[in-house]
Design a protein around this motif. Structure first.
Motif, PDB file in Angstrom:
ATOM      1  N   THR A 142       0.860  -1.181   0.000  1.00 59.75           N
ATOM      2  CA  THR A 142       0.000   0.000   0.000  1.00 59.75           C
ATOM      3  C   THR A 142       0.894   1.228   0.000  1.00 59.75           C
ATOM      4  O   THR A 142       1.803   1.346   0.828  1.00 59.75           O
ATOM      5  N   VAL A 143       0.631   2.126  -0.936  1.00 62.01           N
ATOM      6  CA  VAL A 143       1.410   3.357  -1.060  1.00 62.01           C
ATOM      7  C   VAL A 143       0.537   4.503  -0.562  1.00 62.01           C
ATOM      8  O   VAL A 143      -0.451   4.866  -1.194  1.00 62.01           O
ATOM      9  N   SER A 144       0.922   5.046   0.609  1.00 58.15           N
ATOM     10  CA  SER A 144       0.118   6.094   1.228  1.00 58.15           C
ATOM     11  C   SER A 144       0.951   6.862   2.240  1.00 58.15           C
ATOM     12  O   SER A 144       1.466   6.259   3.201  1.00 58.15           O
ATOM     13  N   ASP A 145       1.082   8.169   2.031  1.00 57.43           N
ATOM     14  CA  ASP A 145       1.791   8.994   3.016  1.00 57.43           C
ATOM     15  C   ASP A 145       1.106   8.905   4.372  1.00 57.43           C
ATOM     16  O   ASP A 145       1.741   8.627   5.386  1.00 57.43           O
ATOM     17  N   LYS A 146      -0.203   9.159   4.404  1.00 61.05           N
ATOM     18  CA  LYS A 146      -0.938   9.146   5.670  1.00 61.05           C
ATOM     19  C   LYS A 146      -0.940   7.762   6.307  1.00 61.05           C
ATOM     20  O   LYS A 146      -0.794   7.622   7.525  1.00 61.05           O
ATOM     21  N   GLY A 147      -1.109   6.737   5.499  1.00 59.64           N
ATOM     22  CA  GLY A 147      -1.093   5.377   6.031  1.00 59.64           C
ATOM     23  C   GLY A 147       0.247   5.026   6.636  1.00 59.64           C
ATOM     24  O   GLY A 147       0.319   4.377   7.682  1.00 59.64           O
TER      25      GLY A 147
ATOM     26  N   VAL B 147       3.989   1.868   2.659  1.00 63.09           N
ATOM     27  CA  VAL B 147       5.122   2.788   2.502  1.00 63.09           C
ATOM     28  C   VAL B 147       4.590   4.152   2.071  1.00 63.09           C
ATOM     29  O   VAL B 147       3.503   4.248   1.517  1.00 63.09           O
ATOM     30  N   PRO B 148       5.375   5.202   2.300  1.00 66.04           N
ATOM     31  CA  PRO B 148       4.949   6.530   1.831  1.00 66.04           C
ATOM     32  C   PRO B 148       5.073   6.647   0.313  1.00 66.04           C
ATOM     33  O   PRO B 148       5.725   5.825  -0.333  1.00 66.04           O
ATOM     34  N   ASP B 149       4.474   7.689  -0.233  1.00 63.86           N
ATOM     35  CA  ASP B 149       4.540   7.973  -1.672  1.00 63.86           C
ATOM     36  C   ASP B 149       5.926   8.501  -2.026  1.00 63.86           C
ATOM     37  O   ASP B 149       6.090   9.679  -2.350  1.00 63.86           O
ATOM     38  N   GLU B 150       6.915   7.638  -1.946  1.00 66.42           N
ATOM     39  CA  GLU B 150       8.297   7.988  -2.269  1.00 66.42           C
ATOM     40  C   GLU B 150       8.819   6.964  -3.261  1.00 66.42           C
ATOM     41  O   GLU B 150       8.896   5.773  -2.956  1.00 66.42           O
ATOM     42  N   GLU B 151       9.175   7.448  -4.434  1.00 66.09           N
ATOM     43  CA  GLU B 151       9.535   6.566  -5.545  1.00 66.09           C
ATOM     44  C   GLU B 151      10.591   5.532  -5.176  1.00 66.09           C
ATOM     45  O   GLU B 151      10.442   4.348  -5.488  1.00 66.09           O
TER      46      GLU B 151
END
Length: 167
Positions: free
Chosen positions: A7-12, A42-46
């Motif tokens: 799951t790709v999510s800054d808030k998560g 993980v955060p939205d970081e490539e």
């Protein structure tokens, strides 16, 4: 099949939002006999996304890796770019079919940049971030997934049995 879900999510990743998509996908896969090995956020970081995809494909022998989230057009949506960093071959039909199916529900499906590809013996599929959208998109392509995984892993059997035109 061995499945992994990212799951790709800054808030998560910061604990500010509960991950509903990862567990929804895990339940859906398990109902179809897929052994889900890991569900991570993980955060939205490539680079973080690409690193996780590499590790799962290269060292954990994942057969199917699903990402959920980060496929839209906002500045932080970088999942397709991370996926393109790691895949060796892209499978355009998966993204095309997912968008076509989603267009039946919402015109916003045209904004999806989700894609699928192959790294080593792993099939990687990007899915939307909402639980409903993630499951619906996976359902749209699922019929081809087991066959794709078998072929990626070296199955040499014919895709369609040969029939002689006279018989």
């Amino acid at each position: 099949m061995k499945g992994y879900i990212l799951t790709v999510s800054d808030k998560g990743s910061r604990g500010e939002r509960l991950d509903a998509s990862g567990p929804a996908l895990a339940e859906w896969l398990e109902e179809r006999g897929v052994r889900v090995q890991k569900v991570e956020v993980v955060p939205d970081e490539e680079e973080r996304i690409a690193d996780r995809l590499r590790v799962w494909a290269d060292t954990e022998d994942a057969e199917i890796i699903l990402t959920t989230g980060g496929t839209g057009v906002s500045p932080r949506d970088v999942t397709p770019e991370a996926t393109l960093q790691v895949v060796e071959r892209v499978i355009p039909g998966f993204g095309e079919l997912m968008r076509r199916k989603s267009l039946e529900k919402t015109p916003m499906a045209t904004l999806s940049r989700a894609l699928a590809g192959i790294r080593k013996g792993s099939l990687i599929i990007n899915l939307p971030g909402s639980p409903g959208g993630a499951v619906e998109n996976l359902e749209a392509v699922w019929e081809a997934v087991p066959h794709a995984v078998a072929k990626i892993r070296g199955d040499q059997s014919d895709c369609v049995p040969f029939r002689h035109p006279t018989g």
